[in-house]
Design a protein around this motif. Sequence first.
Motif, PDB file in Angstrom:
ATOM      1  N   GLY A  72      74.763 -76.427 -52.561  1.00  0.00           N
ATOM      2  CA  GLY A  72      75.631 -77.323 -51.808  1.00  0.00           C
ATOM      3  C   GLY A  72      75.229 -78.751 -52.084  1.00  0.00           C
ATOM      4  O   GLY A  72      74.132 -79.024 -52.580  1.00  0.00           O
ATOM      5  N   ARG A  73      76.108 -79.667 -51.780  1.00  0.00           N
ATOM      6  CA  ARG A  73      75.821 -81.080 -51.993  1.00  0.00           C
ATOM      7  C   ARG A  73      74.732 -81.543 -51.035  1.00  0.00           C
ATOM      8  O   ARG A  73      74.442 -80.891 -50.021  1.00  0.00           O
ATOM      9  N   ASN A  74      74.122 -82.676 -51.349  1.00  0.00           N
ATOM     10  CA  ASN A  74      73.158 -83.265 -50.429  1.00  0.00           C
ATOM     11  C   ASN A  74      73.829 -83.481 -49.074  1.00  0.00           C
ATOM     12  O   ASN A  74      74.934 -84.015 -48.994  1.00  0.00           O
ATOM     13  N   GLY A  75      73.151 -83.064 -48.006  1.00  0.00           N
ATOM     14  CA  GLY A  75      73.721 -83.180 -46.682  1.00  0.00           C
ATOM     15  C   GLY A  75      74.517 -81.971 -46.236  1.00  0.00           C
ATOM     16  O   GLY A  75      75.077 -81.964 -45.134  1.00  0.00           O
ATOM     17  N   ALA A  76      74.560 -80.931 -47.075  1.00  0.00           N
ATOM     18  CA  ALA A  76      75.343 -79.739 -46.729  1.00  0.00           C
ATOM     19  C   ALA A  76      74.682 -78.895 -45.654  1.00  0.00           C
ATOM     20  O   ALA A  76      75.339 -78.066 -45.021  1.00  0.00           O
ATOM     21  N   GLY A  77      73.363 -79.065 -45.449  1.00  0.00           N
ATOM     22  CA  GLY A  77      72.646 -78.293 -44.438  1.00  0.00           C
ATOM     23  C   GLY A  77      71.579 -77.372 -44.988  1.00  0.00           C
ATOM     24  O   GLY A  77      70.950 -76.621 -44.242  1.00  0.00           O
ATOM     25  N   LYS A  78      71.330 -77.425 -46.304  1.00  0.00           N
ATOM     26  CA  LYS A  78      70.365 -76.514 -46.931  1.00  0.00           C
ATOM     27  C   LYS A  78      68.951 -76.719 -46.365  1.00  0.00           C
ATOM     28  O   LYS A  78      68.283 -75.754 -45.999  1.00  0.00           O
ATOM     29  N   SER A  79      68.503 -77.961 -46.317  1.00  0.00           N
ATOM     30  CA  SER A  79      67.145 -78.233 -45.852  1.00  0.00           C
ATOM     31  C   SER A  79      66.965 -77.855 -44.386  1.00  0.00           C
ATOM     32  O   SER A  79      65.896 -77.366 -43.984  1.00  0.00           O
ATOM     33  N   THR A  80      67.999 -78.073 -43.593  1.00  0.00           N
ATOM     34  CA  THR A  80      67.916 -77.691 -42.176  1.00  0.00           C
ATOM     35  C   THR A  80      67.773 -76.186 -42.041  1.00  0.00           C
ATOM     36  O   THR A  80      66.971 -75.686 -41.232  1.00  0.00           O
ATOM     37  N   LEU A  81      68.542 -75.431 -42.836  1.00  0.00           N
ATOM     38  CA  LEU A  81      68.417 -73.974 -42.792  1.00  0.00           C
ATOM     39  C   LEU A  81      67.015 -73.533 -43.192  1.00  0.00           C
ATOM     40  O   LEU A  81      66.429 -72.647 -42.558  1.00  0.00           O
ATOM     41  N   VAL A  82      66.454 -74.156 -44.230  1.00  0.00           N
ATOM     42  CA  VAL A  82      65.099 -73.801 -44.665  1.00  0.00           C
ATOM     43  C   VAL A  82      64.097 -74.048 -43.540  1.00  0.00           C
ATOM     44  O   VAL A  82      63.207 -73.223 -43.290  1.00  0.00           O
ATOM     45  N   SER A  83      64.225 -75.162 -42.848  1.00  0.00           N
ATOM     46  CA  SER A  83      63.293 -75.460 -41.757  1.00  0.00           C
ATOM     47  C   SER A  83      63.402 -74.428 -40.635  1.00  0.00           C
ATOM     48  O   SER A  83      62.402 -74.113 -39.971  1.00  0.00           O
ATOM     49  N   ILE A  84      64.581 -73.871 -40.442  1.00  0.00           N
ATOM     50  CA  ILE A  84      64.764 -72.836 -39.416  1.00  0.00           C
ATOM     51  C   ILE A  84      64.255 -71.493 -39.906  1.00  0.00           C
ATOM     52  O   ILE A  84      63.601 -70.741 -39.168  1.00  0.00           O
ATOM     53  N   LEU A  85      64.502 -71.179 -41.176  1.00  0.00           N
ATOM     54  CA  LEU A  85      64.026 -69.906 -41.741  1.00  0.00           C
ATOM     55  C   LEU A  85      62.512 -69.854 -41.844  1.00  0.00           C
ATOM     56  O   LEU A  85      61.932 -68.762 -41.917  1.00  0.00           O
ATOM     57  N   THR A  86      61.847 -71.007 -41.907  1.00  0.00           N
ATOM     58  CA  THR A  86      60.386 -71.047 -41.998  1.00  0.00           C
ATOM     59  C   THR A  86      59.717 -71.332 -40.661  1.00  0.00           C
ATOM     60  O   THR A  86      58.494 -71.487 -40.607  1.00  0.00           O
ATOM     61  N   GLY A  87      60.502 -71.422 -39.586  1.00  0.00           N
ATOM     62  CA  GLY A  87      59.925 -71.604 -38.263  1.00  0.00           C
ATOM     63  C   GLY A  87      59.450 -72.999 -37.953  1.00  0.00           C
ATOM     64  O   GLY A  87      58.681 -73.200 -37.003  1.00  0.00           O
ATOM     65  N   LEU A  88      59.901 -73.986 -38.725  1.00  0.00           N
ATOM     66  CA  LEU A  88      59.508 -75.364 -38.442  1.00  0.00           C
ATOM     67  C   LEU A  88      60.396 -75.994 -37.376  1.00  0.00           C
ATOM     68  O   LEU A  88      59.997 -76.973 -36.731  1.00  0.00           O
ATOM     69  N   GLN A  89      61.601 -75.450 -37.208  1.00  0.00           N
ATOM     70  CA  GLN A  89      62.514 -75.922 -36.178  1.00  0.00           C
ATOM     71  C   GLN A  89      63.194 -74.730 -35.524  1.00  0.00           C
ATOM     72  O   GLN A  89      63.318 -73.670 -36.130  1.00  0.00           O
ATOM     73  N   ARG A  90      63.664 -74.958 -34.310  1.00  0.00           N
ATOM     74  CA  ARG A  90      64.403 -73.936 -33.599  1.00  0.00           C
ATOM     75  C   ARG A  90      65.886 -74.278 -33.651  1.00  0.00           C
ATOM     76  O   ARG A  90      66.275 -75.425 -33.408  1.00  0.00           O
ATOM     77  N   ALA A  91      66.714 -73.300 -33.948  1.00  0.00           N
ATOM     78  CA  ALA A  91      68.159 -73.520 -33.946  1.00  0.00           C
ATOM     79  C   ALA A  91      68.653 -73.696 -32.512  1.00  0.00           C
ATOM     80  O   ALA A  91      68.090 -73.128 -31.568  1.00  0.00           O
ATOM     81  N   ASP A  92      69.711 -74.493 -32.366  1.00  0.00           N
ATOM     82  CA  ASP A  92      70.320 -74.635 -31.041  1.00  0.00           C
ATOM     83  C   ASP A  92      70.998 -73.330 -30.629  1.00  0.00           C
ATOM     84  O   ASP A  92      70.947 -72.927 -29.465  1.00  0.00           O
ATOM     85  N   THR A  93      71.653 -72.675 -31.579  1.00  0.00           N
ATOM     86  CA  THR A  93      72.238 -71.350 -31.344  1.00  0.00           C
ATOM     87  C   THR A  93      72.006 -70.514 -32.593  1.00  0.00           C
ATOM     88  O   THR A  93      71.775 -71.038 -33.677  1.00  0.00           O
ATOM     89  N   GLY A  94      72.101 -69.209 -32.442  1.00  0.00           N
ATOM     90  CA  GLY A  94      71.989 -68.318 -33.588  1.00  0.00           C
ATOM     91  C   GLY A  94      70.706 -67.517 -33.575  1.00  0.00           C
ATOM     92  O   GLY A  94      69.789 -67.754 -32.773  1.00  0.00           O
ATOM     93  N   VAL A  95      70.639 -66.558 -34.506  1.00  0.00           N
ATOM     94  CA  VAL A  95      69.527 -65.610 -34.552  1.00  0.00           C
ATOM     95  C   VAL A  95      69.031 -65.476 -35.987  1.00  0.00           C
ATOM     96  O   VAL A  95      69.825 -65.390 -36.933  1.00  0.00           O
ATOM     97  N   VAL A  96      67.700 -65.451 -36.164  1.00  0.00           N
ATOM     98  CA  VAL A  96      67.064 -65.184 -37.452  1.00  0.00           C
ATOM     99  C   VAL A  96      66.301 -63.869 -37.331  1.00  0.00           C
ATOM    100  O   VAL A  96      65.560 -63.654 -36.361  1.00  0.00           O
ATOM    101  N   THR A  97      66.490 -62.988 -38.323  1.00  0.00           N
ATOM    102  CA  THR A  97      65.755 -61.725 -38.329  1.00  0.00           C
ATOM    103  C   THR A  97      65.102 -61.505 -39.689  1.00  0.00           C
ATOM    104  O   THR A  97      65.601 -61.969 -40.716  1.00  0.00           O
ATOM    105  N   PHE A  98      63.982 -60.793 -39.667  1.00  0.00           N
ATOM    106  CA  PHE A  98      63.278 -60.375 -40.880  1.00  0.00           C
ATOM    107  C   PHE A  98      63.160 -58.857 -40.849  1.00  0.00           C
ATOM    108  O   PHE A  98      62.573 -58.303 -39.897  1.00  0.00           O
ATOM    109  N   ASP A  99      63.728 -58.192 -41.842  1.00  0.00           N
ATOM    110  CA  ASP A  99      63.723 -56.724 -41.903  1.00  0.00           C
ATOM    111  C   ASP A  99      64.246 -56.112 -40.599  1.00  0.00           C
ATOM    112  O   ASP A  99      63.718 -55.097 -40.111  1.00  0.00           O
ATOM    113  N   GLY A 100      65.250 -56.758 -40.033  1.00  0.00           N
ATOM    114  CA  GLY A 100      65.884 -56.233 -38.829  1.00  0.00           C
ATOM    115  C   GLY A 100      65.191 -56.596 -37.533  1.00  0.00           C
ATOM    116  O   GLY A 100      65.721 -56.307 -36.449  1.00  0.00           O
TER     117      GLY A 100
END
Length: 503
Positions: free
Chosen positions: A36-64
């Motif tokens: 995606g283009r710069n500003g598309a949200g990629k870095s924010t998703l990475v920070s959530i997938l690595t536990g550096l930030q908490r999402a306002d809404t939504g769920v992250v799972t690993f192996d269910g």
Amino acid sequence: MTAVTAENITKRYGATTALDHAGIALTTGETHALVGRNGAGKSTLVSILTGLQRADTGVVTFDGEPAPPLADRDGWRQRVACVYQKSTIIPTLTVGENLFLNRQQSRRGLIDWRGLRRRAGELLDRYGVAIDPATVAGDLTVEQGQLVEIARALSFGARFIILDEPTARLDAAAIERLFERMRDLRASGVTFLFISHHLQEVYEVCQRVTVFRDARHVLTAPVDELPHDDLVRAMTGDAPVVASAARGHANDGPVVLDVRGLTLADRYEDVSLEVRAGEMVGLIGSGSSGKNALAQTIAGLLRADGGTVTIAGTTPRPGSVPGALDAGLGYLPQDRHREGLVPLLSVGENATMTITKRLGPIGIALPARRREAATTMIDEYDIRTSGPDQPVSGLSGGNAQKVVLARALASDPKALVLVSPTAGVDVRSKQSLLAAVAKAAAAGTGVLIVSDELDDVRDCDRVLVMFHGRIVQAAPKGWDDASLIGAVEGVRAESSHEEGLKE
């Protein structure tokens, strides 16, 4: 089996929505691209997938299973790791110390250094990383550092690795080795999220691709079912920009850049080339080929031991940047942050540095005239900024690169040398930058593009290949990827290519 999911993720920073009900799902043992283009949200998703930030809404799972709490750092390390473009390895420590930092075993209260080196060696051997654990990390190549970071992540038990622009600082051979290591690990069940602006790499190493645009999920599809133009359209929201521009017969113009017998000890030897007015010439090679040092010499940043550089009929004093600029050279350096921009100055001040003599008496730029010139550049190069007074440090990578290119072209150069012009920018900005370069060539500027990226030189009239400090091949327009990559790796074509060095 699904290894990782992020569902219905929303993240806001004040009035800015970084992710808007976005998501991604990765299958165990796949390499999945996120683009995606710069500003598309990629870095924010990475920070959530690595536990550096908490999402306002939504769920992250690993192996269910739900992701651990943010405070459980060990729990996150056992599930996911990110290898960033900027290394997180501590350069003053050894490889072994980096691998087991804060996990050293002790005997009677003392660290067991011999045991640490043994464990580090076993870990590196297990994943095929041929590095001595006693090596100081600061002495590693970029490629070696990335492999050490991957091995460190796997040592925690993580089977999900995020690679953020992993090839940005690697040459072609190192990229292929990295991809081969990724394929081996994927076969053993490791899952990769691959983030890159280089779409040809997505098609080479990934099985599926997810596109984010404007903080939203746009599509997820198998890469072998998604044509390149459709992928670009999904990222940008419209048709691709055509980088080419109508140009006349470049071989009819006068020579505006004439390099004769340049030699610089341990960097390159007896290099000669010509670029004519209106011509676009590519120069590619590995990181050790000497191509970047050659570009720096042409620009006056390095002084050659022998040979000459002539720009539009003038031979400036060797090693003189002002001399090269006065002779009619425009230059875009490899590292826009360290060499191309003054971060504390504004967009307007950075863009007009090369034309201050035109903006006021005795070289003092009048604010109104600077603002007028900068505003014209912002419009012409589609620089996304709040205005000429915005600090350049606040721009995205693509827009910052446009400022550097605008400055290089502001003085109406006779010859233009560009080093890695699209490094680290999104696909839309890449197309816009190359279109601006083609437009300059159409207006009569001779262009030399020095790059590791084949896409940067596809519109060139000729492409020269450097290998171990020498130009070994010259390919006319219509070249194929395999032959050029082979030349970059030192596989010489059977026929002679000397005639392509000049037209």
